[in-house]
Design a protein around this motif. Structure first.
Motif, PDB file in Angstrom:
ATOM      1  N   ILE A 155      -8.252  10.995  14.946  1.00 19.99           N
ATOM      2  CA  ILE A 155      -7.544  11.125  16.608  1.00 19.99           C
ATOM      3  C   ILE A 155      -8.173  12.249  17.227  1.00 19.99           C
ATOM      4  CG2 ILE A 155      -5.564  10.925  17.860  1.00 19.99           C
ATOM      5  CD1 ILE A 155      -5.834   8.565  16.067  1.00 19.99           C
ATOM      6  N   ARG A 156      -9.092  11.870  18.167  1.00 15.64           N
ATOM      7  CA  ARG A 156      -9.728  12.809  19.042  1.00 15.64           C
ATOM      8  C   ARG A 156      -9.019  13.941  19.471  1.00 15.64           C
ATOM      9  NH1 ARG A 156     -14.557  11.978  20.692  1.00 15.64           N
ATOM     10  NH2 ARG A 156     -14.199   9.615  20.581  1.00 15.64           N
ATOM     11  N   ASP A 157      -7.630  13.602  20.238  1.00 12.04           N
ATOM     12  CA  ASP A 157      -6.863  14.769  20.922  1.00 12.04           C
ATOM     13  C   ASP A 157      -5.776  15.340  20.064  1.00 12.04           C
ATOM     14  OD1 ASP A 157      -8.377  14.539  23.166  1.00 12.04           O
ATOM     15  OD2 ASP A 157      -7.099  13.349  24.316  1.00 12.04           O
ATOM     16  N   ALA A 158      -5.860  15.008  18.693  1.00 16.35           N
ATOM     17  CA  ALA A 158      -4.583  15.369  17.686  1.00 16.35           C
ATOM     18  C   ALA A 158      -4.435  16.894  17.748  1.00 16.35           C
ATOM     19  CB  ALA A 158      -5.249  15.181  16.362  1.00 16.35           C
ATOM     20  N   LEU A 159      -3.412  17.264  17.730  1.00 16.76           N
ATOM     21  CA  LEU A 159      -3.040  18.765  17.806  1.00 16.76           C
ATOM     22  C   LEU A 159      -2.412  19.332  16.713  1.00 16.76           C
ATOM     23  CD1 LEU A 159      -1.901  19.186  21.766  1.00 16.76           C
ATOM     24  CD2 LEU A 159      -3.950  19.514  20.648  1.00 16.76           C
ATOM     25  N   ALA A 160      -1.802  18.323  15.899  1.00 12.34           N
ATOM     26  CA  ALA A 160      -1.246  18.600  14.644  1.00 12.34           C
ATOM     27  C   ALA A 160      -1.075  17.517  13.740  1.00 12.34           C
ATOM     28  CB  ALA A 160       0.202  19.277  14.687  1.00 12.34           C
ATOM     29  N   CYS A 161      -0.833  17.570  12.526  1.00 12.18           N
ATOM     30  CA  CYS A 161      -0.945  16.381  11.671  1.00 12.18           C
ATOM     31  C   CYS A 161       0.072  16.850  10.570  1.00 12.18           C
ATOM     32  CB  CYS A 161      -2.271  16.199  10.998  1.00 12.18           C
ATOM     33  SG  CYS A 161      -2.245  14.655  10.102  1.00 12.18           S
ATOM     34  N   TRP A 188       0.654  -1.264  -0.053  1.00  8.77           N
ATOM     35  CA  TRP A 188       0.253   0.079   0.157  1.00  8.77           C
ATOM     36  C   TRP A 188       0.779   1.160   0.008  1.00  8.77           C
ATOM     37  CZ3 TRP A 188       0.095   3.858   3.808  1.00  8.77           C
ATOM     38  CH2 TRP A 188      -0.990   4.744   3.809  1.00  8.77           C
ATOM     39  N   VAL A 189       0.645   2.205  -0.932  1.00 12.90           N
ATOM     40  CA  VAL A 189       1.250   3.515  -0.873  1.00 12.90           C
ATOM     41  C   VAL A 189       0.310   4.436  -0.776  1.00 12.90           C
ATOM     42  CG1 VAL A 189       2.674   5.080  -2.371  1.00 12.90           C
ATOM     43  CG2 VAL A 189       2.917   2.441  -2.699  1.00 12.90           C
ATOM     44  N   GLY A 190       0.564   5.476   0.304  1.00 16.55           N
ATOM     45  CA  GLY A 190      -0.388   6.543   0.471  1.00 16.55           C
ATOM     46  C   GLY A 190       0.209   7.517   1.638  1.00 16.55           C
ATOM     47  N   ASP A 191      -0.587   8.462   2.111  1.00 14.47           N
ATOM     48  CA  ASP A 191      -0.281   9.183   3.291  1.00 14.47           C
ATOM     49  C   ASP A 191      -0.043   8.627   4.604  1.00 14.47           C
ATOM     50  OD1 ASP A 191       0.368  11.289   1.493  1.00 14.47           O
ATOM     51  OD2 ASP A 191      -1.524  12.179   2.222  1.00 14.47           O
ATOM     52  N   THR A 192       1.141   8.438   5.274  1.00 14.64           N
ATOM     53  CA  THR A 192       1.247   8.341   6.736  1.00 14.64           C
ATOM     54  C   THR A 192       1.211   9.528   7.389  1.00 14.64           C
ATOM     55  OG1 THR A 192       2.560   6.945   8.174  1.00 14.64           O
ATOM     56  CG2 THR A 192       3.719   8.435   6.889  1.00 14.64           C
ATOM     57  N   LEU A 193       0.510   9.322   8.856  1.00 11.93           N
ATOM     58  CA  LEU A 193       0.336  10.564   9.484  1.00 11.93           C
ATOM     59  C   LEU A 193       0.960  10.363  10.680  1.00 11.93           C
ATOM     60  CD1 LEU A 193      -3.476  10.648   9.201  1.00 11.93           C
ATOM     61  CD2 LEU A 193      -2.054  11.743   7.504  1.00 11.93           C
ATOM     62  N   ASP A 194       1.713  11.466  11.176  1.00 15.14           N
ATOM     63  CA  ASP A 194       2.295  11.641  12.527  1.00 15.14           C
ATOM     64  C   ASP A 194       1.496  12.673  13.332  1.00 15.14           C
ATOM     65  OD1 ASP A 194       4.432   9.817  12.305  1.00 15.14           O
ATOM     66  OD2 ASP A 194       5.963  11.386  12.737  1.00 15.14           O
ATOM     67  N   VAL A 195       1.015  12.322  14.327  1.00 19.60           N
ATOM     68  CA  VAL A 195      -0.077  12.963  15.147  1.00 19.60           C
ATOM     69  C   VAL A 195       0.271  13.272  16.774  1.00 19.60           C
ATOM     70  CG1 VAL A 195      -2.450  13.171  15.552  1.00 19.60           C
ATOM     71  CG2 VAL A 195      -1.777  12.080  13.528  1.00 19.60           C
ATOM     72  N   PRO A 196       1.091  14.358  16.992  1.00 18.14           N
ATOM     73  CA  PRO A 196       1.291  14.698  18.362  1.00 18.14           C
ATOM     74  C   PRO A 196      -0.171  14.862  19.185  1.00 18.14           C
ATOM     75  CG  PRO A 196       1.877  16.601  17.067  1.00 18.14           C
ATOM     76  CD  PRO A 196       1.344  15.556  16.120  1.00 18.14           C
ATOM     77  N   VAL A 197      -0.121  14.376  20.371  1.00 20.54           N
ATOM     78  CA  VAL A 197      -1.426  14.522  21.062  1.00 20.54           C
ATOM     79  C   VAL A 197      -1.428  15.130  22.515  1.00 20.54           C
ATOM     80  CG1 VAL A 197      -2.719  12.596  19.846  1.00 20.54           C
ATOM     81  CG2 VAL A 197      -1.342  12.042  21.861  1.00 20.54           C
ATOM     82  N   TYR A 244      -0.234   5.341  10.892  1.00 19.09           N
ATOM     83  CA  TYR A 244      -0.048   6.404  11.873  1.00 19.09           C
ATOM     84  C   TYR A 244       1.307   6.246  12.541  1.00 19.09           C
ATOM     85  CZ  TYR A 244      -4.776   7.359  11.376  1.00 19.09           C
ATOM     86  OH  TYR A 244      -6.484   7.850  10.919  1.00 19.09           O
ATOM     87  N   GLY A 245       1.699   7.321  13.256  1.00 24.53           N
ATOM     88  CA  GLY A 245       2.623   7.420  14.314  1.00 24.53           C
ATOM     89  C   GLY A 245       2.074   8.574  15.076  1.00 24.53           C
ATOM     90  N   VAL A 246       1.404   7.942  16.194  1.00 17.44           N
ATOM     91  CA  VAL A 246       0.904   8.721  17.420  1.00 17.44           C
ATOM     92  C   VAL A 246       1.799   9.107  18.352  1.00 17.44           C
ATOM     93  CG1 VAL A 246      -1.031   9.031  19.074  1.00 17.44           C
ATOM     94  CG2 VAL A 246      -1.555   7.742  16.775  1.00 17.44           C
ATOM     95  N   LEU A 247       2.256  10.347  18.166  1.00 22.54           N
ATOM     96  CA  LEU A 247       3.305  10.760  19.153  1.00 22.54           C
ATOM     97  C   LEU A 247       3.192  11.312  20.662  1.00 22.54           C
ATOM     98  CD1 LEU A 247       5.186  12.978  16.329  1.00 22.54           C
ATOM     99  CD2 LEU A 247       5.015  10.583  16.642  1.00 22.54           C
ATOM    100  N   LEU A 248       3.651  10.692  21.253  1.00 21.75           N
ATOM    101  CA  LEU A 248       3.356  10.431  22.932  1.00 21.75           C
ATOM    102  C   LEU A 248       4.476  11.105  23.694  1.00 21.75           C
ATOM    103  CD1 LEU A 248       1.871   7.128  23.211  1.00 21.75           C
ATOM    104  CD2 LEU A 248       0.658   9.086  22.732  1.00 21.75           C
ATOM    105  N   PRO A 249       4.544  11.530  24.888  1.00 19.01           N
ATOM    106  CA  PRO A 249       5.585  12.136  25.587  1.00 19.01           C
ATOM    107  C   PRO A 249       6.703  11.041  25.852  1.00 19.01           C
ATOM    108  CG  PRO A 249       3.361  12.635  26.581  1.00 19.01           C
ATOM    109  CD  PRO A 249       3.105  11.764  25.855  1.00 19.01           C
ATOM    110  N   ASP A 250       7.822  11.474  26.341  1.00 14.96           N
ATOM    111  CA  ASP A 250       9.127  10.789  26.389  1.00 14.96           C
ATOM    112  C   ASP A 250       9.523   9.700  25.353  1.00 14.96           C
ATOM    113  OD1 ASP A 250       9.295  11.921  29.095  1.00 14.96           O
ATOM    114  OD2 ASP A 250       7.829  10.585  29.792  1.00 14.96           O
TER     115      ASP A 250
END
Length: 479
Positions: free
Chosen positions: A199-205, A150-159, A311-317
């Motif tokens: 993603i409910r708490d997404a602050l950026a994408c 599959w080729v498409g957009d991957t998303l990095d999402v800080p929460v 997705y890569g949902v970005l978390l603290p630490d």
């Protein structure tokens, strides 16, 4: 603390308490990928019933690295004999156990790389990942390989606000020093980011092209072509040591449970298990178990309502949820990464270091719970409350976060391509052919790999000193 993980087989109490070792024998967990190929004859394939006693090149390991090294060896030297030795089933290590991504890091690791290696090398590392992804996609498409690409957009999402701020600063720094960002779609508007990502708490994408695939099937395709060209594959053959030949000073003897092979070149392509055979790599390449979980999506997430992106949902630490919605009709969702439950798992591993090479674990309570909690609370509209299947795989942590590629210092004819730090699918497709170029006498520049990947005496010495002083560089798995 959570109880120990569910396993296929209890670990022996006699295993040495060091954090290295050989692949787990006996029962081990079946990954989603291995479950789907259990009737494939390649799993337990042996090209010849007799065990060869002498060849030109021995490749240890049959995952993506070993299989690609064999491919480029036989193409470079059609007249040479090449054997691939695998301790267990074909491609049953990390390649057959990951979460199915080929996701080039565009900038996320830039700050860490720049701090460790400087701006120029940091840019080269990320450029290499883009080149690796392009090479893999091109190869699959040109050869029409059935591996669910599959080729498409991957998303990095800080929460969280802290992660969103750090991610933005990292991105802006990367851009300011010349990093390529024109192909990355960015929004810092939380409502829009939540709408795009679901993603409910997404602050950026941050969105850019990447891939998911069936890694075992790609590796199997390449190996079958290798076999047609004369490569000898011997599964269920555990290598126990590599020693100098008593007859020929310029040769090596690869000792295994089925016999010994004399050869001119040995390639260590066992990633997390490399330090079991080669003592100089202990502490520099360390095995680290991680869990993957497969969730059957709820009925509200089927057909046109399915998750469309990886997705890569970005978390603290440095935490991360890696999410791979399968693009096939089956449509399950795979969760990997270093989620909030991984910290408790790692604390448990500190008390049970012998389990660091145990991929027989079928789950760990805190990791599974973190996946369930995230899916139910953060994916908008999700109401599934169960995990269908869990399995474990062993990541090869590198002491400085990048692979070791090259000849072992002082051991002419022994080569290494390992330590991919949880990011092998975005590195191996260029690292493996690069190693074979070195074997043929090419310069490092001709490999077109970042200089910091090179296995050198000075790099080993520097990292060994840090390891002994317990001042190791803090680098998170890339996943």
């Amino acid at each position: 603390m959570s109880p120990g993980p569910t396993t296929e087989e209890s670990a022996s109490p006699n295993i040495a308490q060091e954090r290295y070792g050989f692949p787990k024998q006996g029962k081990y967990s079946l990954s989603y990928w291995l479950q789907g190929v259990q009737r494939d004859p390649l799993l337990n394939y042996r090209s010849t019933p007799e065990f060869p006693s002498s060849v030109d090149i021995v490749v240890i390991g049959s995952g993506m690295t070993g299989t690609l090294v064999a491919k480029h060896c036989i193409e470079t030297w059609p007249e040479k004999s090449v054997v691939v030795l695998e301790a267990r089933e074909f491609c049953s290590g990390a390649t057959g156990r990951n979460a199915g991504h080929c996701k080039p890091d565009q900038w996320r690791g830039f700050t860490d790389y720049e701090k460790t290696f400087g701006t120029e090398q940091a840019l080269k590392i990320l450029e290499n990942e883009q080149q690796t992804w392009s090479a893999l996609v091109k190869y699959v498409q040109e050869n029409n390989i059935d591996c669910d690409l599959w080729v498409g957009d991957t998303l990095d999402v800080p929460v969280t606000p802290e992660v969103a701020d750090a991610t933005k600063k990292n991105f802006e720094r990367f851009k300011a020093v010349g990093g390529k960002v024109d192909h990355i779609k960015v929004t810092h508007d939380p409502p829009i980011a939540a709408e795009i990502s679901r993603i409910r708490d997404a602050l950026a994408c941050y969105a850019w092209p990447a891939s998911t695939l069936y890694p075992w099937k790609l590796t199997a395709h390449i190996m079958r072509e290798n076999l047609e060209k004369g490569v000898n594959l011997q599964t269920r053959t555990k290598v126990t040591s590599v020693i100098g030949s008593p007859k020929y000073p310029e040769k090596w003897v690869v000792k295994s449970e089925r016999g010994d092979i004399e050869c001119s070149h040995v390639v260590h392509a066992t990633n997390a298990y490399s330090s079991a055979l080669e003592p100089s790599l202990r502490g520099l390449i360390s095995p680290s178990p991680h869990m993957c979980d497969r969730i059957v999506p709820p009925v509200t997430f089927v057909g046109s309502a399915s998750l469309e992106n990886s997705y890569g949902v970005l978390l603290p630490d440095g935490g991360l949820f890696s999410i791979n919605p399968r693009s096939t009709a089956e449509g399950s969702v795979l969760f990997g990464g270093s989620n909030p439950g991984q910290r408790e798992f790692e604390q448990w591993l500190q008390e049970h270091p012998e389990r660091c090479i145990d991929d027989g674990m079928l789950g760990f309570e805190s990791v599974t719970k973190a996946v369930q909690t995230f899916a139910e609370s953060q994916i908008v509209g999700w109401n599934a409350k169960f995990i269908d299947h869990s399995w474990s795989g062993i990541i090869a942590l590198s002491a400085d976060g990048v692979p070791f590629v090259g000849q072992l210092p002082g051991l002419s004819g022994q080569w290494v391509c390992a330590g991919h730090h949880g990011h092998g699918m975005a590195r191996i497709f260029t690292a493996a052919p690069g190693l074979v170029k070195l074997m043929s006498g090419s310069s490092w520049a001709e490999t077109k790999l970042p200089e910091v990947f090179q296995l050198t005496r000075s790099r080993i010495s520097r990292l060994t000193k840090l390891f002994k002083k317990e001042e190791r560089i803090e680098v998170h798995p890339r996943l």
